[in-house]
Enzyme design. Structure first.
Site, PDB file in Angstrom:
ATOM      1  N   GLY A 188     -57.912 -20.818 -50.782  1.00 39.14           N
ATOM      2  CA  GLY A 188     -59.141 -21.357 -50.806  1.00 39.14           C
ATOM      3  C   GLY A 188     -60.257 -20.475 -50.017  1.00 39.14           C
ATOM      4  N   ALA A 189     -59.552 -20.148 -48.865  1.00 42.94           N
ATOM      5  CA  ALA A 189     -60.496 -19.087 -47.894  1.00 42.94           C
ATOM      6  C   ALA A 189     -59.245 -18.413 -47.063  1.00 42.94           C
ATOM      7  CB  ALA A 189     -61.319 -19.734 -47.102  1.00 42.94           C
ATOM      8  N   MET A 190     -59.695 -17.384 -46.415  1.00 36.31           N
ATOM      9  CA  MET A 190     -59.001 -16.694 -45.530  1.00 36.31           C
ATOM     10  C   MET A 190     -59.383 -16.432 -43.978  1.00 36.31           C
ATOM     11  SD  MET A 190     -56.187 -15.316 -44.902  1.00 36.31           S
ATOM     12  CE  MET A 190     -55.995 -14.278 -43.313  1.00 36.31           C
TER      13      MET A 190
ATOM     14  N   GLU B 181     -53.084 -11.639 -45.809  1.00 33.18           N
ATOM     15  CA  GLU B 181     -52.036 -12.668 -45.564  1.00 33.18           C
ATOM     16  C   GLU B 181     -51.135 -13.044 -46.909  1.00 33.18           C
ATOM     17  OE1 GLU B 181     -53.282 -16.627 -44.117  1.00 33.18           O
ATOM     18  OE2 GLU B 181     -51.356 -16.540 -42.497  1.00 33.18           O
TER      19      GLU B 181
ATOM     20  N   HIS C 179     -62.695 -25.064 -40.917  1.00 32.95           N
ATOM     21  CA  HIS C 179     -61.535 -24.379 -40.638  1.00 32.95           C
ATOM     22  C   HIS C 179     -61.262 -23.028 -40.441  1.00 32.95           C
ATOM     23  CE1 HIS C 179     -57.031 -24.677 -42.062  1.00 32.95           C
ATOM     24  NE2 HIS C 179     -57.144 -23.438 -42.361  1.00 32.95           N
ATOM     25  N   GLU C 180     -61.822 -22.054 -41.273  1.00 34.34           N
ATOM     26  CA  GLU C 180     -61.710 -20.739 -41.006  1.00 34.34           C
ATOM     27  C   GLU C 180     -62.110 -20.483 -39.728  1.00 34.34           C
ATOM     28  OE1 GLU C 180     -59.577 -19.406 -43.095  1.00 34.34           O
ATOM     29  OE2 GLU C 180     -59.718 -21.266 -44.679  1.00 34.34           O
TER      30      GLU C 180
ATOM     31  N   HIS D  31     -60.063 -20.758 -36.798  1.00 27.51           N
ATOM     32  CA  HIS D  31     -58.880 -19.804 -36.600  1.00 27.51           C
ATOM     33  C   HIS D  31     -59.327 -18.579 -35.811  1.00 27.51           C
ATOM     34  CE1 HIS D  31     -55.755 -21.009 -39.373  1.00 27.51           C
ATOM     35  NE2 HIS D  31     -56.229 -21.179 -40.328  1.00 27.51           N
TER      36      HIS D  31
HETATM   37 ZN   LIG Z   1     -55.884 -21.965 -42.296  1.00 28.31          ZN
END
Ligand SMILES: [Zn+2]
Length: 844
Positions: A253-255, A121, A289-290, A293
């Site tokens: 931060g993260a994906m 991304e 959060h991840e 998603h």
């Molecule tokens: Zn996100």
């Protein structure tokens, strides 16, 4: 970029066979991609970037192609349109850019090692394989990977591995998904795994530089988050596994790659025996959060990048909903109020800010969309507003419909509003469009005019702002039940104030709970009434009062000096959110004083008065069984005492240091950064400096690293600052992913400001080559803007950045940041004397 059409219009892929042969020694990737799909026309385009394409075949026949570098395209002319199988053979470089397929570096017992991982991304899948690299172009993928494999290495991807043949690892066919969510990684990994109630395998992976126990916290949170979402969304987790992988080099931060989420090590792995509650909460919200998603973003994906907010705002709200459900004692919504709310309110007050929903085409601009204060924080506030309007039952019902209707496909904001509108019988779209399509937010003036209680709305600005006549549909959340639910006009009368006040039997308020994205400017009558009853109000209301006063003062709608006498009324609060808001306000006074001035001494005295009783109450060391609030407030209070130059505090911190000299990493993480910083500032030496820097290099503990960074960047010694800056470009000591924090630390140190500013100007090209093109790049400018406050710095800032204003991805940031510094300089000029006088009056 010249290309404006989406490539998906020319070719719609349905299935990819990806073959990658990755060689870490030669840093080369040889690839072969076979794509089956439908060509709508004979002239089609695939995305590529940095690929050396050696051959293209269509249905087995060699065809001509041209590489169009500016458009990141392969142009192909087919003999005929319709169902086509394309095969592209190519070579690609393996680069250290933290984008595409890239190596992460780390050491175990002094031995250098690497993990290969991916970050696709927003538009970096095209660096790994030719594709229609657009979120709408969903397809299934069969992934086959070969690499220069050694014994003891593990490879993981979105789906489970099904077989290995001749050193090639074959993975199961994916669900229909977008290219930017494809991921894989290999190297010497350790893992811990468990299963959810519904049978999903959950795993946490990291390098072997970490103690195995550092995987436990994340495993527990990930498992319970997935269980929570399966229940809340009423939709099963769609894949057989959910891997969480910590990568030593990671830009964001993260994906949320589907089934293989990647994280910065700091946001996944933590020492269960010594991590601050704040850090645990942060890691839990990142994981939640991840995982939010995996449905919202991965199962249903935005149609195009302009609806990026749809993914991010939603996940940013759900991380709090999930963590609040699985760790109710944390009161995580309070953290939302002290982090996301002020972040959004500050950024969104500058004229020229982006709206949550923005049109976008150019890949460089797509990365600039990730304005965390707007797309994440403000967007999340928008959805919190919706949630409180429609309630959880309607939210869940609407979401289930939304997932059912769009799963394995794409959606827009309008699709979400219609699902939530149907579930709630409210015109959610009409209310939300006023918030999403317009930048900025309103201030509501609440006034008693000729006895009548009147509300007015107009856009709130910090600094110069052009009145564009914007109006919002504001969920008022008044404590007066007779006030309307939505305030959408310029002006509203709520009747005779005396009647309202009598009826309410408490001070009149709006935005109760601080869930709507606006601030309130009460006139003196209303504000004094609230202040007279301050003790009756809950912590969020007290926080909100300070938040709004701070913003009004920043926007020069009230005088900063008028706020100073109020601070002491909050100083002894036992609520961590009140303490956070208090010192956020008090810290803002620092900009009005010069280093080593009388005014600074007086401000330090004020800090001392505000904090001293709390320092006594809380002490330096965490106490077993104490409240979460006390744990969270302690570092803020001690930090205030140290700023105050309180000699007892300085000595106490020094004694803790002396007693733990040989085991600094084991110091309680809550206070470790403060203890080390105090030591470097007041008892520092080159020996200590070198010892800490060596520890920094050697430890794999991200939390200890950040304590050391805070300490070293605070040194008053010019020679040591020079020594530190000399390491900025040495990736063996300071990784590019961590550099911004180091730069910020030195720049914010009055003794380091000049050197850090000189460094970034002199070595801007190096910085651009190293982290440019990355979504974090523009935030270096934001960091500078956060520090500068004089007219001289403003003109230096302009002289340096104005010539770069047309750099893709930097235009908005530079334009906005000039305004931010300008308004700060003007504010200080206008209010300095009055503020310093008000502080002096407090400490006399
Ligand atoms: Zn996100």
């Amino acid at each position: 970029m010249t290309e404006t059409n989406h490539f998906y219009e020319t070719f719609q892929p349905s299935h990819y066979d990806l073959y990658l042969d990755i060689n870490r020694e030669t840093k080369l990737i040889s690839g072969k991609t076979t794509i089956t799909g439908n060509a709508s026309q004979t002239a089609i385009s695939l995305h590529q970037k940095y690929l050396k394409v050696t051959a293209v075949e269509a249905d087995g026949q060699t065809v001509d192609f041209q590489l169009d570098q500016p458009s990141e395209a392969i142009r192909i002319n087919l003999k005929q349109a319709g169902e086509t199988t394309l095969t592209v053979t190519y070579i690609a470089p393996l680069t250290d850019s933290m984008m595409g397929i890239y190596p992460s570096y780390y050491e175990v017992n002094g031995e250098k090692k690497q993990i290969i991982g991916t970050q696709f991304e927003t538009t970096f899948a095209r660096q790994a394989f030719p594709s229609i690299d657009e979120p709408e172009a969903k397809a299934t993928f069969d992934l086959a990977i070969k690499f220069d494999e050694h014994p003891g290495e593990t490879i993981i991807s979105n789906m489970p591995e099904v077989r290995t043949e001749n050193g090639v690892h074959y993975f199961d066919t994916t669900m229909k998904m977008s290219t930017y969510l494809i991921a894989f990684a290999f190297g010497e990994l350790q893992s811990k795994q468990t299963k959810t109630k519904s049978g999903v395998t959950v795993g946490v992976f990291g390098t072997k530089a970490h103690k195995a126990s550092k995987l436990d916290f994340a495993l527990d949170i990930a498992k319970r988050s997935i269980e929570f979402y399966e229940d809340f969304y009423q939709t099963s987790y769609p894949l057989p596994h959910s891997w969480q992988l910590a990568l030593p080099d990671f830009s964001a931060g993260a994906m949320e790659n589907w089934g293989l989420v990647t994280y910065r090590e700091a946001y996944l792995l933590l020492d269960p025996d010594n991590t601050s509650l704040e850090m645990k909460q942060l890691v839990a919200t990142v994981i939640a959060h991840e995982l939010a998603h995996q449905w919202f973003g991965d199962l249903v994906t935005m149609k195009w990048w302009d609806d990026l907010w749809l993914n991010e705002s939603f996940a940013n709200m759900m991380e709090y909903v999930a963590v609040d459900a699985i760790e109710p004692d944390w009161h995580i919504w309070e953290t939302f109020q002290t982090s996301e709310a002020p972040m959004a309110l500050n950024r969104d007050a500058t004229d020229g800010v982006q709206s949550v929903h923005v049109s976008v085409e150019d890949p460089a601009e797509i990365d600039a969309l990730f304005d965390s204060a707007i797309v994440y924080a403000k967007g999340a506030r928008m959805l919190v507003m919706v949630r409180s309007l429609i309630g959880d039952d309607a939210l869940r019902k609407g979401l289930r419909k939304y997932f059912e209707a769009h799963q394995y496909g794409n959606a827009t904001g309008a699709d979400l509003w219609s699902a939530l509108g149907e579930a709630s019988d409210l015109d959610v779209g009409a209310i939300m469009n006023s918030w999403l399509e317009q930048p900025g937010y309103p201030v509501v003036d609440a006034q008693v005019i000729d006895g009548e209680l009147t509300l007015k709305q107009h856009q709130f600005f910090i600094g110069e702002g052009k009145n564009a006549g914007r109006r919002w549909q504001i969920p008022l959340n008044s404590n007066d039940p007779q006030a309307p639910v939505i305030f959408k006009d310029d002006k509203l009368s709520l009747g005779q104030y005396d009647d309202v006040r009598k009826r309410l039997n408490e001070p009149f308020r709006v935005n109760v709970g601080n869930n709507s994205h606006f601030i309130v400017h009460y006139d003196d009558t209303l504000l004094n009434d609230i202040l007279a009853h301050l003790d009756q109000f809950d912590a969020i209301t007290q926080l909100q009062l300070m938040q709004d006063l701070r913003l009004l003062a920043e926007g020069q709608q009230i005088s900063y000096a008028s706020v100073v006498p109020l601070l002491k009324r909050f100083a002894d609060s036992k609520a961590a959110v009140v303490i956070t808001a208090l010192y956020s306000l008090a810290n803002n006074l620092k900009k009005f004083v010069l280093p080593d001035s009388i005014a600074e001494k007086q401000l330090q005295q004020l800090f001392d008065r505000l904090s001293s009783a709390q320092v006594k109450r809380l002490g330096w060391q965490p106490v077993a069984g104490e409240s979460n609030d006390d744990q969270l407030a302690r570092p803020t209070i001690l930090n205030a005492a140290l700023y105050a130059q309180n000699s007892d505090a300085i000595v106490a911190a020094h004694q803790i240091f002396m007693a733990n000299q040989t085991k600094l990493s084991t110091l309680s993480a809550d206070i470790r950064g403060l203890v080390l910083t105090n030591e470097v500032k007041h008892y520092g030496s080159e020996k200590l400096f070198d010892q800490l820097l060596a520890d920094y290099r050697q430890t794999a503990d991200a939390s200890y690293k950040s304590s050391i960074r805070a300490a070293l960047t605070s040194t008053p010694d010019a020679a040591l600052i020079g020594k530190l800056i000399a390491q900025f470009e040495n990736a063996d000591v300071i990784k590019p992913q961590d550099l911004r924090g180091w730069f910020r630390g030195v720049l914010a140190n009055a003794h380091g400001e000049q050197a850090a500013w000189d460094w970034i100007r002199n070595d801007w090209q190096w910085l651009e080559d190293t982290v440019g093109g990355d979504m974090e790049f523009a935030t270096y400018i934001t960091v500078i803007t956060g520090v500068f406050k004089t007219a001289d710095r403003l003109s230096e800032f302009k002289a340096f950045f104005e010539p770069k204003i047309n750099t893709p991805g930097l235009t908005r940031e530079i334009t906005m940041d000039i305004k931010v510094i300008e308004s700060r300089v003007a504010l200080i000029e206008a209010e300095k004397e009055a503020v310093n006088q008000a502080v002096a009056d407090e400490v006399e």
